[in-house]
Design an enzyme around this catalytic site. Structure first.
Site, PDB file in Angstrom:
ATOM      1  N   LEU A 185      -7.368  57.820   3.987  1.00  0.00           N
ATOM      2  CA  LEU A 185      -6.795  57.511   5.269  1.00  0.00           C
ATOM      3  C   LEU A 185      -7.948  57.383   6.468  1.00  0.00           C
ATOM      4  O   LEU A 185      -8.276  58.593   6.374  1.00  0.00           O
ATOM      5  CB  LEU A 185      -5.618  57.960   5.404  1.00  0.00           C
ATOM      6  CG  LEU A 185      -4.981  57.484   6.915  1.00  0.00           C
ATOM      7  CD1 LEU A 185      -4.008  56.055   6.478  1.00  0.00           C
ATOM      8  CD2 LEU A 185      -3.945  58.292   7.590  1.00  0.00           C
TER       9      LEU A 185
ATOM     10  N   GLU B 169      -9.909  63.492   0.554  1.00  0.00           N
ATOM     11  CA  GLU B 169      -9.325  63.885   1.748  1.00  0.00           C
ATOM     12  C   GLU B 169      -8.509  65.166   1.524  1.00  0.00           C
ATOM     13  O   GLU B 169      -8.152  65.412   0.422  1.00  0.00           O
ATOM     14  CB  GLU B 169      -8.769  62.942   2.510  1.00  0.00           C
ATOM     15  CG  GLU B 169      -7.700  62.170   1.859  1.00  0.00           C
ATOM     16  CD  GLU B 169      -6.936  60.866   2.696  1.00  0.00           C
ATOM     17  OE1 GLU B 169      -7.326  60.794   3.696  1.00  0.00           O
ATOM     18  OE2 GLU B 169      -6.377  60.224   2.030  1.00  0.00           O
TER      19      GLU B 169
ATOM     20  N   TYR C 203       4.126  54.121   8.270  1.00  0.00           N
ATOM     21  CA  TYR C 203       4.586  55.131   9.345  1.00  0.00           C
ATOM     22  C   TYR C 203       3.371  55.578  10.099  1.00  0.00           C
ATOM     23  O   TYR C 203       2.109  55.063   9.994  1.00  0.00           O
ATOM     24  CB  TYR C 203       5.111  56.641   9.013  1.00  0.00           C
ATOM     25  CG  TYR C 203       4.238  57.442   8.371  1.00  0.00           C
ATOM     26  CD1 TYR C 203       3.435  57.205   7.224  1.00  0.00           C
ATOM     27  CD2 TYR C 203       3.912  58.533   8.935  1.00  0.00           C
ATOM     28  CE1 TYR C 203       2.760  58.194   6.255  1.00  0.00           C
ATOM     29  CE2 TYR C 203       2.864  59.557   8.350  1.00  0.00           C
ATOM     30  CZ  TYR C 203       2.354  59.353   7.189  1.00  0.00           C
ATOM     31  OH  TYR C 203       1.438  60.269   6.487  1.00  0.00           O
TER      32      TYR C 203
ATOM     33  N   LYS D  82      -1.202  53.615   5.677  1.00  0.00           N
ATOM     34  CA  LYS D  82      -0.406  54.593   6.079  1.00  0.00           C
ATOM     35  C   LYS D  82       0.922  54.513   5.418  1.00  0.00           C
ATOM     36  O   LYS D  82       1.898  54.330   6.206  1.00  0.00           O
ATOM     37  CB  LYS D  82      -0.481  55.076   7.494  1.00  0.00           C
ATOM     38  CG  LYS D  82      -0.219  56.469   7.892  1.00  0.00           C
ATOM     39  CD  LYS D  82      -0.730  56.811   9.155  1.00  0.00           C
ATOM     40  CE  LYS D  82      -0.162  58.291   9.453  1.00  0.00           C
ATOM     41  NZ  LYS D  82      -0.763  59.458   8.694  1.00  0.00           N
TER      42      LYS D  82
END
Ligand code: PMP
Length: 281
Positions: free
Chosen positions: A204, A180, A34, A148
């Site tokens: 990411l 993250e 996505y 992703k």
């Protein structure tokens, strides 16, 4: 909720009417990717970079890109135009498609393509002025965080941990190294230098990663990509998170410990102003 126009597999229809078959591999396996693109004043921000990341994600999991960049832009534009908000967050999803349930890729399958948009709700001025609290947690996700992927269970559990702790975001560490947030990148400022973890398979690469790097260059703020320890995070002068929907947010409390002097710092203020200038440019 506004019953927005969405795009699904060649058709524009209202969100409440859009349907996919239960054997879609996105539903069965989380087999898809996505993208989320912020829109300001009906203009996509950093569209090129978001498209490049979409194409990288498709490539990484071997889904043939169903559209040219130009067609993607046309489809997104149509969904955007139909929405009443000037500021939006466009959501794109591509799954491998519908097939009899079997793990390996089906031979002949058409990817499922979905585009929707929602109003972009940014953190309030008060939240930005106060800064936010976060909690730490061990990063127990898989080792392809650079993709992703719609398989977001690890991120969902991390977000839920933050929600149950009454804070904005979980900041994750793998074996003592910063990775993250559950849906954001994390930035550490020490002695005037802004640092982020390396762009590898453990995070990411947010579109704001490259953007912040550019903004730092423009404003003469030293920028470093390198491995960062948990101790360095707690000892930061400033801590920030970034994402399409958060822009840049100052983190002033981590696990009930105060970060820096407990208020949004000067590097944050400078980068936030630069970010606002960039999005209106
Ligand atoms: N990491 C993760 C896990 C995310 O979900 C996000 C938000 N998409 C980010 C980082 C930040 O990426 P971006 O700046 O492109 O929103």
């Amino acid at each position: 909720m506004h019953d927005a126009l969405v795009y699904l597999n060649g058709e524009f229809q209202s969100l409440s009417e859009a349907r996919i078959p239960v054997l879609d591999r996105g539903f069965i396996f989380g087999d898809g990717i996505y993208e989320v693109i912020p829109v300001y004043g009906r203009n996509m921000f950093r569209a090129k970079q978001h498209m490049a990341r979409l194409f990288r994600s498709l490539d990484a999991i071997g889904i043939p890109n169903p559209h040219s960049e130009e067609t993607w832009m046309t489809l997104i534009q149509k969904v955007m135009d139909a929405h009443p908000s000037d500021d939006q967050m466009v959501y794109l999803q591509v799954t491998r498609g519908v097939a009899k349930r079997a793990h390996a890729f089906p031979k002949e399958v058409t990817p499922t393509v979905f585009i929707m948009t929602n109003p972009l709700v940014l953190p309030s001025a008060q939240v930005r002025a106060d800064g936010v609290a976060c909690v730490t947690m061990e990063d127990r996700r898989w080792l392809h965080c650079e993709i992703k992927s719609i398989s977001l269970l690890g991120n969902v559990l991390a977000a839920q941990h933050a929600a149950e702790s009454g804070v904005t975001e979980s900041i994750q560490f793998r074996d003592g190294w910063l990775t993250e947030g559950s849906s954001s990148n994390v930035w550490v400022v020490k002695n005037g230098v802004i640092m982020g973890p390396p762009k590898d398979h453990l995070i990411l690469e947010g579109i704001r990663y490259g953007l912040l790097q550019e903004l730092c260059e423009q404003h003469g703020i030293p920028f470093e990509s390198r491995k960062i320890t948990k101790e360095e995070v707690f000892a930061a002068d400033e801590l920030m998170i970034s994402s399409a929907t958060k822009e840049i947010l100052p983190v002033v409390r981590l696990d009930a410990q105060t970060i820096g002097n407990g208020a949004p710092g000067p590097i944050y203020q400078q980068l936030y102003a630069a970010y606002q200038a960039a999005k209106h440019a």
